[in-house]
Motif scaffolding. Structure first.
Motif, PDB file in Angstrom:
ATOM      1  N   THR A   1      45.328  41.749  35.766  1.00  0.00           N
ATOM      2  CA  THR A   1      44.521  42.490  34.811  1.00  0.00           C
ATOM      3  C   THR A   1      45.418  42.974  33.671  1.00  0.00           C
TER       4      THR A   1
ATOM      5  N   THR B   1      38.836  43.851  41.855  1.00  0.00           N
ATOM      6  CA  THR B   1      40.172  44.238  41.389  1.00  0.00           C
ATOM      7  C   THR B   1      40.883  45.089  42.438  1.00  0.00           C
TER       8      THR B   1
ATOM      9  N   ARG C   1      42.866  40.588  39.249  1.00  0.00           N
ATOM     10  CA  ARG C   1      41.431  40.329  39.381  1.00  0.00           C
ATOM     11  C   ARG C   1      41.244  38.982  40.064  1.00  0.00           C
TER      12      ARG C   1
END
Length: 324
Positions: A40, A165, A172
């Motif tokens: 992420t 997540t 992710r």
């Protein structure tokens, strides 16, 4: 460009790249070939921070700082693995939705099962711009997404994305489902128009109604019945409370005929007939539907008959040069 907008554009390009050429049949199970894992934005920042810490620790020969950097790096790698394990073994068992008129949101239900022995948290389901949180209990769960509808007929929901997540938000993990399960959208009924056509035939209809005019039959008293409806003389003879059931005449069966609306364009005919079907159901009338190229539907009434009629209307050709 904002980070959120940039991520959406990257995700859209990636989805087009991994999209299958054709839908597949359910159930679909997520395995290592269907799960994708990427850092992420926070995960990318965390990696840059660790790189900076590692370079500083090596430059100054600071063993405690280097040890901390390695421990944090290990936690990051474990986060990648845990995110992948959240989806591994997950199975999209079925999807479905009750038909709605075009223009109303379609409540898509995504049924998911999971392999036992592993807790699943933070799962998110997305489809056609709608999103919902998926909670699993005893290895099964359901997510409901409100999909926008614009036109009648069969609707392909497209790719369904399941993502997470967890645990630390550094990575992710996601997978796609493109199910071979089209959903039906009814035609939008006409907003206003003429009333139902008159019934035809010699067999008038009637329905039970507490405010009717004629007595239909006598039945046993039930809790909640009005005292005015009690047949006292008949009750005295039977030594039990009897209640009058009234009936209200409704007229003969209605024929909703496509040919009778020749002055309208095809889509306008479909919308008017859809409105008449709903009105006939609200008034508990028996009705038939005549459409070009199809056998007469009905006469009948009820939820099944309504669905049959609206389904036939929804699947008619979609142009205004079709059958007259």
């Amino acid at each position: 460009m904002t980070p959120t907008r940039l991520r959406q554009r990257v995700d859209a390009r990636f989805e087009r790249w991994v999209r299958r050429r054709s839908p597949v049949s359910l159930p679909i199970r997520f395995d290592r070939h269907r799960i994708y894992v990427l850092p992420t934005a926070f995960g990318a920042f965390f990696a840059v921070l660790l790189l900076t810490m590692g370079v500083g620790a090596l430059n100054y020969n600071n063993n405690p700082a280097l040890l901390l950097c390695l421990m944090l790096a290990g936690a990051g790698v474990a986060s990648l693995l845990q995110a992948q394990l959240q989806l591994s073994g997950l199975e999209v068992h079925a999807i479905g939705a009750e038909p709605v008129p075009a223009g109303m949101p379609l409540q898509l239900r995504v049924h998911v099962r999971a392999a036992p022995g592993r807790a699943r948290r933070g799962l998110r389901v997305e489809c056609a711009g709608a999103a919902a949180v998926l909670s699993l209990q005893d290895g099964a769960g359901e997510a409901v997404l409100a999909l926008p509808t614009t036109r009648r007929g069969w609707m392909d929901p497209g790719r369904i994305r399941v993502s997470t997540t967890r645990l630390l938000g550094l990575a992710r993990a996601w997978g796609y489902v493109w199910a071979d399960a089209p959903l039906l959208v009814y035609p939008a009924p006409e907003a206003a128009g003429p009333p139902l056509p008159q019934g035809v035939g010699d067999s008038p209809q009637s329905r039970l109604h507490p405010a009717g005019d004629d007595v239909h039959h006598l039945r046993d008293w039930r809790r909640g019945d009005s005292r005015r409806a009690v047949a006292w003389k008949a009750s005295a003879r039977r030594d039990a409370l009897l209640v009058r059931e009234f009936e209200q005449p409704l007229g003969a069966a209605i024929v909703l005929d496509w040919r009778a609306l020749a002055a309208l364009r095809n889509e306008e005919r479909i919308r008017r007939l859809a409105r008449w079907v709903d009105e006939a159901e609200r008034e508990s009338r028996r009705y038939s539907l005549w459409l070009p190229g199809q056998p007469m539907i009905g006469p009948g009434a009820g939820a099944v008959h309504r669905h049959t009629c609206l389904r036939a209307l929804a699947l008619l050709p979609g142009n205004d040069d079709g059958p007259r």
